[in-house]
Design a protein around this motif. Structure first.
Motif, PDB file in Angstrom:
ATOM      1  N   ARG A 122       0.839  -1.189   0.000  1.00 44.04           N
ATOM      2  CA  ARG A 122       0.000   0.000   0.000  1.00 44.04           C
ATOM      3  C   ARG A 122       0.881   1.249   0.000  1.00 44.04           C
ATOM      4  NH1 ARG A 122      -1.888  -3.937   2.753  1.00 44.04           N
ATOM      5  NH2 ARG A 122      -0.676  -3.460   4.621  1.00 44.04           N
ATOM      6  N   THR A 123       0.358   2.311  -0.587  1.00 49.28           N
ATOM      7  CA  THR A 123       1.063   3.588  -0.557  1.00 49.28           C
ATOM      8  C   THR A 123       0.051   4.709  -0.613  1.00 49.28           C
ATOM      9  OG1 THR A 123       2.962   4.797  -1.482  1.00 49.28           O
ATOM     10  CG2 THR A 123       1.362   3.906  -3.055  1.00 49.28           C
ATOM     11  N   ILE A 124       0.488   5.903  -0.230  1.00 47.00           N
ATOM     12  CA  ILE A 124      -0.379   7.081  -0.214  1.00 47.00           C
ATOM     13  C   ILE A 124       0.190   8.128  -1.166  1.00 47.00           C
ATOM     14  CG2 ILE A 124      -1.071   9.067   1.198  1.00 47.00           C
ATOM     15  CD1 ILE A 124      -1.520   7.151   3.512  1.00 47.00           C
ATOM     16  N   VAL A 125      -0.702   8.701  -1.989  1.00 49.91           N
ATOM     17  CA  VAL A 125      -0.307   9.757  -2.930  1.00 49.91           C
ATOM     18  C   VAL A 125      -1.355  10.861  -2.900  1.00 49.91           C
ATOM     19  CG1 VAL A 125       0.933   8.158  -4.448  1.00 49.91           C
ATOM     20  CG2 VAL A 125      -1.475   8.657  -4.883  1.00 49.91           C
ATOM     21  N   PRO A 126      -0.990  12.053  -3.330  1.00 47.71           N
ATOM     22  CA  PRO A 126      -2.003  13.115  -3.442  1.00 47.71           C
ATOM     23  C   PRO A 126      -3.069  12.737  -4.469  1.00 47.71           C
ATOM     24  CG  PRO A 126       0.223  14.035  -3.492  1.00 47.71           C
ATOM     25  CD  PRO A 126       0.372  12.552  -3.638  1.00 47.71           C
ATOM     26  N   ALA A 127      -4.319  12.993  -4.152  1.00 47.17           N
ATOM     27  CA  ALA A 127      -5.412  12.647  -5.069  1.00 47.17           C
ATOM     28  C   ALA A 127      -5.287  13.391  -6.386  1.00 47.17           C
ATOM     29  CB  ALA A 127      -6.751  12.961  -4.407  1.00 47.17           C
ATOM     30  N   ARG A 128      -4.730  14.597  -6.367  1.00 45.42           N
ATOM     31  CA  ARG A 128      -4.597  15.367  -7.614  1.00 45.42           C
ATOM     32  C   ARG A 128      -3.653  14.689  -8.607  1.00 45.42           C
ATOM     33  NH1 ARG A 128      -1.468  18.061  -3.829  1.00 45.42           N
ATOM     34  NH2 ARG A 128       0.776  18.123  -4.309  1.00 45.42           N
ATOM     35  N   ASN A 129      -2.832  13.752  -8.127  1.00 43.66           N
ATOM     36  CA  ASN A 129      -1.831  13.119  -8.984  1.00 43.66           C
ATOM     37  C   ASN A 129      -2.347  11.909  -9.742  1.00 43.66           C
ATOM     38  OD1 ASN A 129      -0.095  14.972  -7.897  1.00 43.66           O
ATOM     39  ND2 ASN A 129       1.393  13.498  -7.122  1.00 43.66           N
ATOM     40  N   VAL A 130      -3.506  11.377  -9.394  1.00 43.42           N
ATOM     41  CA  VAL A 130      -3.906  10.094  -9.973  1.00 43.42           C
ATOM     42  C   VAL A 130      -4.670  10.284 -11.270  1.00 43.42           C
ATOM     43  CG1 VAL A 130      -3.926   8.974  -7.707  1.00 43.42           C
ATOM     44  CG2 VAL A 130      -6.063   9.883  -8.658  1.00 43.42           C
ATOM     45  N   HIS A 131      -4.508   9.300 -12.149  1.00 40.83           N
ATOM     46  CA  HIS A 131      -5.185   9.271 -13.442  1.00 40.83           C
ATOM     47  C   HIS A 131      -5.816   7.892 -13.615  1.00 40.83           C
ATOM     48  CE1 HIS A 131      -3.048  12.928 -14.950  1.00 40.83           C
ATOM     49  NE2 HIS A 131      -2.094  12.485 -14.141  1.00 40.83           N
ATOM     50  N   ARG A 132      -7.083   7.874 -13.973  1.00 43.58           N
ATOM     51  CA  ARG A 132      -7.738   6.600 -14.273  1.00 43.58           C
ATOM     52  C   ARG A 132      -7.132   6.001 -15.533  1.00 43.58           C
ATOM     53  NH1 ARG A 132     -13.029   5.951 -11.844  1.00 43.58           N
ATOM     54  NH2 ARG A 132     -13.585   7.768 -10.568  1.00 43.58           N
ATOM     55  N   ILE A 133      -7.145   4.665 -15.602  1.00 37.37           N
ATOM     56  CA  ILE A 133      -6.598   3.984 -16.771  1.00 37.37           C
ATOM     57  C   ILE A 133      -7.705   3.200 -17.467  1.00 37.37           C
ATOM     58  CG2 ILE A 133      -4.252   3.855 -15.877  1.00 37.37           C
ATOM     59  CD1 ILE A 133      -4.865   0.923 -15.101  1.00 37.37           C
ATOM     60  N   PRO A 134      -7.558   2.946 -18.774  1.00 40.09           N
ATOM     61  CA  PRO A 134      -8.586   2.186 -19.497  1.00 40.09           C
ATOM     62  C   PRO A 134      -8.735   0.773 -18.940  1.00 40.09           C
ATOM     63  CG  PRO A 134      -7.074   3.273 -21.021  1.00 40.09           C
ATOM     64  CD  PRO A 134      -6.477   3.415 -19.653  1.00 40.09           C
ATOM     65  N   ALA A 135      -9.934   0.238 -19.033  1.00 41.58           N
ATOM     66  CA  ALA A 135     -10.210  -1.098 -18.494  1.00 41.58           C
ATOM     67  C   ALA A 135      -9.404  -2.171 -19.203  1.00 41.58           C
ATOM     68  CB  ALA A 135     -11.711  -1.390 -18.613  1.00 41.58           C
ATOM     69  N   TRP A 136      -9.042  -1.926 -20.481  1.00 40.69           N
ATOM     70  CA  TRP A 136      -8.328  -2.955 -21.247  1.00 40.69           C
ATOM     71  C   TRP A 136      -6.846  -3.046 -20.897  1.00 40.69           C
ATOM     72  CZ3 TRP A 136      -4.475  -0.441 -23.708  1.00 40.69           C
ATOM     73  CH2 TRP A 136      -4.687   0.895 -24.106  1.00 40.69           C
ATOM     74  N   LEU A 137      -6.303  -2.069 -20.187  1.00 41.09           N
ATOM     75  CA  LEU A 137      -4.872  -2.036 -19.898  1.00 41.09           C
ATOM     76  C   LEU A 137      -4.561  -2.813 -18.621  1.00 41.09           C
ATOM     77  CD1 LEU A 137      -2.072  -0.923 -20.661  1.00 41.09           C
ATOM     78  CD2 LEU A 137      -2.620   1.121 -19.326  1.00 41.09           C
ATOM     79  N   ALA A 138      -3.655  -3.793 -18.708  1.00 41.69           N
ATOM     80  CA  ALA A 138      -3.269  -4.586 -17.546  1.00 41.69           C
ATOM     81  C   ALA A 138      -2.509  -3.714 -16.551  1.00 41.69           C
ATOM     82  CB  ALA A 138      -2.406  -5.764 -17.972  1.00 41.69           C
ATOM     83  N   PRO A 139      -2.631  -4.002 -15.238  1.00 49.11           N
ATOM     84  CA  PRO A 139      -1.896  -3.203 -14.247  1.00 49.11           C
ATOM     85  C   PRO A 139      -0.391  -3.175 -14.507  1.00 49.11           C
ATOM     86  CG  PRO A 139      -3.517  -4.599 -13.167  1.00 49.11           C
ATOM     87  CD  PRO A 139      -3.493  -5.024 -14.598  1.00 49.11           C
ATOM     88  N   GLU A 140       0.168  -4.320 -14.947  1.00 43.33           N
ATOM     89  CA  GLU A 140       1.612  -4.383 -15.182  1.00 43.33           C
ATOM     90  C   GLU A 140       2.026  -3.400 -16.271  1.00 43.33           C
ATOM     91  OE1 GLU A 140      -0.434  -7.041 -15.318  1.00 43.33           O
ATOM     92  OE2 GLU A 140      -0.008  -7.926 -13.351  1.00 43.33           O
ATOM     93  N   GLY A 141       1.255  -3.354 -17.353  1.00 40.69           N
ATOM     94  CA  GLY A 141       1.559  -2.387 -18.403  1.00 40.69           C
ATOM     95  C   GLY A 141       1.303  -0.969 -17.949  1.00 40.69           C
ATOM     96  N   ALA A 142       0.243  -0.774 -17.170  1.00 43.98           N
ATOM     97  CA  ALA A 142      -0.103   0.572 -16.701  1.00 43.98           C
ATOM     98  C   ALA A 142       1.005   1.188 -15.863  1.00 43.98           C
ATOM     99  CB  ALA A 142      -1.401   0.519 -15.896  1.00 43.98           C
TER     100      ALA A 142
END
Length: 333
Positions: A122-142
């Motif tokens: 687990r880790t904590i980051v500022p919410a302003r920094n996050v970007h949603r990713i497409p459903a088709w993209l695997a976490p490893e590639g993301a």
């Protein structure tokens, strides 16, 4: 929780240890880390060649699921799969910050170097920094969205390649293959160059439709040369092979002082440019490229490993074995 941390300065001093946890504060999100890429910077930190503030959990290339949110954060983010920008905080008042260049803030604090990063469950980051990713993209590639944003910072502000230009990329690691894909998106005719030992990496590039070789033809000349090797030899090849009046872009990090033929920059009037880390603008461009499928990320992942395998993974990457290794912090060693 157990995380992979830099425990003290100097070479070495990286180990799996118990790391503290906390709840997200206002404006922050807590992520369950699904994937965390191993960057060359992590190797430089382990070798004592890149500054960190220990004790600190390493890892800044990440994909995760938002588990909890602090005050002031849209609750709709909970459960979302996201990637994250790396700067935890900057001063917000200096000229670079005010110009949209927080990567150059002298007071910046980044995950994985100043603040605990993603080589933990687990880790904590500022919410302003996050970007949603497409459903088709695997976490490893993301997890490669972050290095892609760094490449965009080097190559898109302004554009380093014009349509029809011949582009040489030296260094067929993840940054080189990403740079080659970005150069192609800009309309460049790309040649990716490596060493005989890079055969497997060059084959990955060919699988993505890039021309790749371990032997440049005699008289080869590029309009744009991009070093992604982070080596003095790679930078020298770029300066030698770029045409007079051409452009040289430094993408790789050397990690130490090096000697390169800078007189060629003068004698050939080479335009030299680079980019450090990423900015909100380069992240927006990277996410747009991912959504449009202008670049492929999944094929660059050569292995998903448990954190307990970190020593072997670091040694393999230093020896150019594999392409991009991604840790699954949820997996047992």
């Amino acid at each position: 929780m157990i995380g992979l941390a830099k425990t003290a300065g100097g070479p070495g001093n990286v180990e799996l240890i118990e790391r503290p946890e906390r709840e997200p504060a206002a404006g922050e999100v807590l992520l369950d880390v699904l994937a965390a890429g191993v960057c060359g910077t992590d190797l430089h930190i382990e070798a004592g060649e890149y500054a960190a503030v220990p004790p600190v959990t390493l890892g800044h290339e990440l994909c995760g699921v938002v588990r909890a949110a602090g005050d002031g954060v849209d609750a709709a983010l909970i459960g979302a799969r996201v990637v994250s920008e790396t700067f935890f905080s900057t001063c917000g008042a200096c000229p670079p910050c005010r110009e949209g260049r927080p990567n150059l803030c002298a007071l910046r604090r980044s995950i994985g170097t100043h603040v605990d990063g993603a080589f933990a469950p687990r880790t904590i980051v500022p919410a302003r920094n996050v970007h949603r990713i497409p459903a088709w993209l695997a976490p490893e590639g993301a997890a490669l969205a972050e290095p892609l944003a760094c490449v965009c910072q080097c190559m898109l502000d302004p554009a380093a390649v014009a349509p029809g230009e011949r582009v040489l990329v030296v260094g067929p690691g993840p940054m080189g293959v990403l740079a080659g894909q970005v150069a192609r998106t800009l309309g460049g005719e790309v040649v990716l160059s490596g060493l005989p030992r890079d055969a497997a990496r060059l084959e990955v590039a060919r699988g993505l439709g890039l021309e790749a070789t371990d032997t440049l033809a005699d008289g080869f000349e590029a309009d744009v040369a991009i070093d992604a090797s982070g080596s003095a030899a790679g930078a020298a090849i770029c300066m030698e092979q770029v045409r007079s009046g051409g452009r040289f872009v430094q993408v790789g990090i050397f990690g130490r002082p090096v000697t390169v033929p800078l007189d060629l920059v003068l004698k050939k009037e080479i335009d030299l440019s680079t980019g450090f880390a990423s900015t909100p603008l380069s992240w927006r461009r990277a996410i747009r490229m991912i959504e449009r499928r202008d670049v492929a990320l999944d094929p660059l992942v050569s292995e998903v490993a448990a954190l307990g395998d970190w020593r072997r993974v670091f040694d393999d990457l230093r020896a150019s074995r594999g392409m991009k290794v991604v840790f699954d912090p949820q997996a047992s060693a």
